[in-house]
Design an enzyme around this catalytic site. Structure first.
Site, PDB file in Angstrom:
ATOM      1  N   ASP A  72      11.468 -27.931  17.592  1.00  0.00           N
ATOM      2  CA  ASP A  72      12.068 -27.602  18.461  1.00  0.00           C
ATOM      3  C   ASP A  72      10.696 -25.871  18.783  1.00  0.00           C
ATOM      4  O   ASP A  72       9.935 -25.843  17.644  1.00  0.00           O
ATOM      5  CB  ASP A  72      12.795 -26.407  18.290  1.00  0.00           C
ATOM      6  CG  ASP A  72      13.013 -25.944  16.820  1.00  0.00           C
ATOM      7  OD1 ASP A  72      12.084 -25.726  16.670  1.00  0.00           O
ATOM      8  OD2 ASP A  72      14.282 -26.023  16.315  1.00  0.00           O
TER       9      ASP A  72
ATOM     10  N   ASP B 193      10.411 -22.033  18.785  1.00  0.00           N
ATOM     11  CA  ASP B 193      10.774 -20.676  19.058  1.00  0.00           C
ATOM     12  C   ASP B 193      10.081 -19.833  19.702  1.00  0.00           C
ATOM     13  O   ASP B 193       8.897 -19.572  19.265  1.00  0.00           O
ATOM     14  CB  ASP B 193      10.953 -20.134  17.143  1.00  0.00           C
ATOM     15  CG  ASP B 193      12.377 -21.607  16.960  1.00  0.00           C
ATOM     16  OD1 ASP B 193      12.740 -21.441  17.263  1.00  0.00           O
ATOM     17  OD2 ASP B 193      11.923 -21.894  15.648  1.00  0.00           O
TER      18      ASP B 193
ATOM     19  N   ASP C   8       8.533 -16.903   5.858  1.00  0.00           N
ATOM     20  CA  ASP C   8       8.723 -17.822   4.530  1.00  0.00           C
ATOM     21  C   ASP C   8       7.068 -18.197   4.168  1.00  0.00           C
ATOM     22  O   ASP C   8       6.247 -18.141   3.244  1.00  0.00           O
ATOM     23  CB  ASP C   8       9.226 -18.795   4.428  1.00  0.00           C
ATOM     24  CG  ASP C   8       9.379 -19.596   5.789  1.00  0.00           C
ATOM     25  OD1 ASP C   8       8.154 -19.423   6.935  1.00  0.00           O
ATOM     26  OD2 ASP C   8      10.162 -20.366   5.913  1.00  0.00           O
TER      27      ASP C   8
HETATM   28  P1  ATP Z   1      11.626 -26.898  11.961  1.00  0.00           P
HETATM   29  O1  ATP Z   1      11.790 -26.668  13.528  1.00  0.00           O
HETATM   30  O2  ATP Z   1      10.871 -27.860  12.208  1.00  0.00           O
HETATM   31  O3  ATP Z   1      12.584 -27.065  10.752  1.00  0.00           O
HETATM   32  P2  ATP Z   1      10.522 -24.242  11.595  1.00  0.00           P
HETATM   33  O4  ATP Z   1       9.889 -23.617  10.470  1.00  0.00           O
HETATM   34  O5  ATP Z   1      10.547 -24.072  13.031  1.00  0.00           O
HETATM   35  O6  ATP Z   1      10.841 -25.682  11.489  1.00  0.00           O
HETATM   36  P3  ATP Z   1      13.217 -23.011  11.675  1.00  0.00           P
HETATM   37  O7  ATP Z   1      14.213 -22.742  10.633  1.00  0.00           O
HETATM   38  O8  ATP Z   1      12.985 -23.352  13.278  1.00  0.00           O
HETATM   39  O9  ATP Z   1      11.782 -23.264  11.023  1.00  0.00           O
HETATM   40  O10 ATP Z   1      12.519 -21.210  11.091  1.00  0.00           O
HETATM   41  C1  ATP Z   1      12.198 -20.988  13.120  1.00  0.00           C
HETATM   42  C2  ATP Z   1      10.948 -19.607  11.926  1.00  0.00           C
HETATM   43  O11 ATP Z   1      11.580 -18.798  11.574  1.00  0.00           O
HETATM   44  C3  ATP Z   1      10.331 -20.411  10.777  1.00  0.00           C
HETATM   45  O12 ATP Z   1       8.433 -21.065  11.026  1.00  0.00           O
HETATM   46  C4  ATP Z   1       9.886 -19.504   9.745  1.00  0.00           C
HETATM   47  O13 ATP Z   1       8.107 -18.632  10.636  1.00  0.00           O
HETATM   48  C5  ATP Z   1      10.977 -18.652  10.331  1.00  0.00           C
HETATM   49  N1  ATP Z   1      12.068 -18.698   8.787  1.00  0.00           N
HETATM   50  C6  ATP Z   1      12.355 -19.736   9.383  1.00  0.00           C
HETATM   51  N2  ATP Z   1      13.440 -19.189   8.029  1.00  0.00           N
HETATM   52  C7  ATP Z   1      13.016 -18.889   7.069  1.00  0.00           C
HETATM   53  C8  ATP Z   1      13.654 -17.973   5.709  1.00  0.00           C
HETATM   54  N3  ATP Z   1      14.116 -18.275   5.065  1.00  0.00           N
HETATM   55  N4  ATP Z   1      12.605 -16.672   5.570  1.00  0.00           N
HETATM   56  C9  ATP Z   1      11.939 -16.466   5.931  1.00  0.00           C
HETATM   57  N5  ATP Z   1      11.342 -16.690   7.439  1.00  0.00           N
HETATM   58  C10 ATP Z   1      12.045 -17.796   7.915  1.00  0.00           C
HETATM   59 MG    MG Z   2      11.983 -24.386  14.357  1.00  0.00          MG
END
Ligand code: ATP
Ligand code: MG
Length: 465
Positions: free
Chosen positions: A55, A57, A139
């Site tokens: 996805d 963001d 994170d």
């Molecule tokens: P994917 O979508 O591939 O599962 P992602 O890293 O994009 O991985 P998301 O859950 O979509 O995960 O979160 C988007 C972004 O928000 C992350 O890349 C990170 O920068 C931030 N993020 C998500 N969860 C946390 C958290 N628990 N603590 C701090 N930052 C977070």
């Molecule tokens: Mg994501």
């Protein structure tokens, strides 16, 4: 304020053509209204690693309400994180506002109504900030690189570009503190390491090791969501190895942890590892996998051990396995909020195995139109591997699966309609509630039975098979 590292368009490999058109529409829409608009998080990370993002963001200096004014096709969601979702048919793009990093000293509720902590955990976090602050509260460094739609540059405040090159996962800030603030991050670290084949850097690794016990405090529904992402990422076997290494598995599934014990490389550990490899193979082959099949694969060994002990004590084999399955599935949601239907389905998959495979699969016919039959057959495929007669049983089960359409059992039982109240008649509360509850207990129209979570001892077991 730190000066970020800026990577010019010509110096990196992300092209705007790699970005989903809906995300581009949002980025350009915000930019044209004078807002900063960056692609953030996993989208940038995956593109930099040459992978297809799941996805995209978007992060901006527009507040959620301003985003809503720019896009009429949007809705505001979330309490812990207030966000805007911009909808394009079935697709939606998540738009977050730059947030500031907060800490415990600032968490006086009266002064900071947008930020709240409980037991060291962040439970509300809606303090707007700058791009730098937003990067710092993410994170991992690899998740904190921004792609700026205004000039197609990459903006890095935290050393994420370097870590992407070195393929390492590094917490932003003090690892142990970041794990305590939000223990779900530990599971995320394991997921990214397993799914993307990255190494967790030394200090981050130590932080996870030291904080594993904090997972017990994490929100159960977030944990349920995260572990699904973790085990369905196509690298469940690798993830399992890491969860064991860090002592996280026993925090998620204490029952399974107890059965596995602390020693690594035992027969039991190999059994779970093989089960998860089977799950990964199913995913790779494009076969259907489900949370219930996952939990059946995880708990199957423990259930079989418990059933074998009951059989030794003289319990009928079918009843023994059913009761053991029930007992384990009841305890499944101790730490993760596994929905009742999933626990029930898991118990059904495991509980019917004896019947499914006995007499060369001939007794399976009566189960073939049950909604859980395809998952039960998938589980049998794993558990029978290498056993004598497995091929014939599997041929029979597959034939049954191909010729029987499972009843749709996934819908919730429909509520009975309340009869229209005659004018002036008193409201009837109690009887209606009771009737609906009774219908739910019977499984309503779907034939599904609630797992009777309170009645698992052998004498009371409602054996439906
Ligand atoms: P994917 O979508 O591939 O599962 P992602 O890293 O994009 O991985 P998301 O859950 O979509 O995960 O979160 C988007 C972004 O928000 C992350 O890349 C990170 O920068 C931030 N993020 C998500 N969860 C946390 C958290 N628990 N603590 C701090 N930052 C977070
Ligand atoms: Mg994501």
């Amino acid at each position: 304020m730190t000066t970020p590292r800026i990577l010019e368009r010509k110096d990196h490999k992300i092209s705007r053509h790699d970005i989903q058109s809906e995300a581009l529409t949002v980025l350009y829409g915000l930019h044209e209204h004078g807002f900063q608009a960056y692609l953030a998080g996993g989208g940038v990370r995956d593109l930099m690693l040459g992978r297809k993002p799941k996805d995209f963001d978007v992060v901006t200096n527009a507040t959620p309400n301003e985003v809503k004014r720019v896009f009429r096709n949007s809705r505001l969601i979330g309490r812990r994180f207030r966000l805007a979702h911009v909808y394009f048919g079935l697709t939606n793009i998540e738009v977050a506002t730059f947030r500031a990093l907060q800490n415990a000293e600032d968490s006086d509720d009266a002064q900071q109504p947008h930020f709240k902590m409980r037991d060291g955990l962040v439970v509300r976090d809606n303090v707007w900030g700058t791009p730098e602050e937003d990067a710092l509260r993410r994170d991992f460094t690899i998740n904190a690189v921004f792609y700026n739609i205004a000039d197609f540059t990459l903006i890095d405040y935290v050393g994420g570009l370097e870590d992407l090159n070195a393929r390492v996962i590094r917490f932003i800030g003090d690892p142990a503190m970041r794990c305590v603030e939000d223990p779900v991050r530990m599971i995320r670290a394991v997921r990214f390491a397993a799914a993307l084949g990255l190494n967790i850097e030394q200090a981050s690794s130590e932080g996870i090791m030291a904080s594993a016990g904090r997972l017990a405090l994490a929100d159960r529904s977030r944990l349920y969501e995260e572990i699904q992402k973790l085990f369905f990422c196509g690298a469940a076997q690798a993830a399992y190895g890491l969860l064991r290494y860090y002592g996280l598995l026993e925090m998620l599934l204490p029952d399974l942890g107890l059965w596995l014990g602390r020693k690594p490389c035992t027969v039991r550990c190999r059994r779970v590892s093989d089960a998860l490899k089977f799950l990964d193979d199913c995913k790779r082959e494009g076969r259907t996998v489900s949370p219930a099949l996952l939990f059946a694969l995880l708990l199957g060994g423990a259930v079989e051990t418990e059933a074998a002990e009951a059989i030794d004590r003289g319990t009928h084999a079918g009843l023994a396995i059913y009761n053991a399955a029930m007992a384990h599935c009841r305890r499944l949601s101790e730490r993760i909020q596994a929905p009742n239907l999933v626990r029930q389905r898991t118990a059904e998959i495991l509980g019917c195995q004896q019947r499914l495979v006995s007499e060369g699969g001939r007794r399976a016919e009566a189960l073939a139109s049950q909604p859980f039959f395809p998952e039960a057959v998938a589980y049998a495929e794993f558990s029978l591997r290498g056993k004598p007669g497995a091929d014939e049983i599997m041929a029979k089960l597959r034939e049954l699966a191909a010729t029987h359409l499972p009843a749709t059992g996934d819908e919730r039982p429909r509520r009975a309609r309340r009869p229209r109240r005659a004018a002036g008649a008193p409201r009837q509360r109690g009887p209606r509630t009771e009737r609906t509850r009774a219908e739910l207990d019977r499984g309503g129209e779907t034939g599904m039975q609630e797992v009777p979570m309170a009645a698992a001892d052998e004498s009371q077991s409602p054996l439906p098979f």
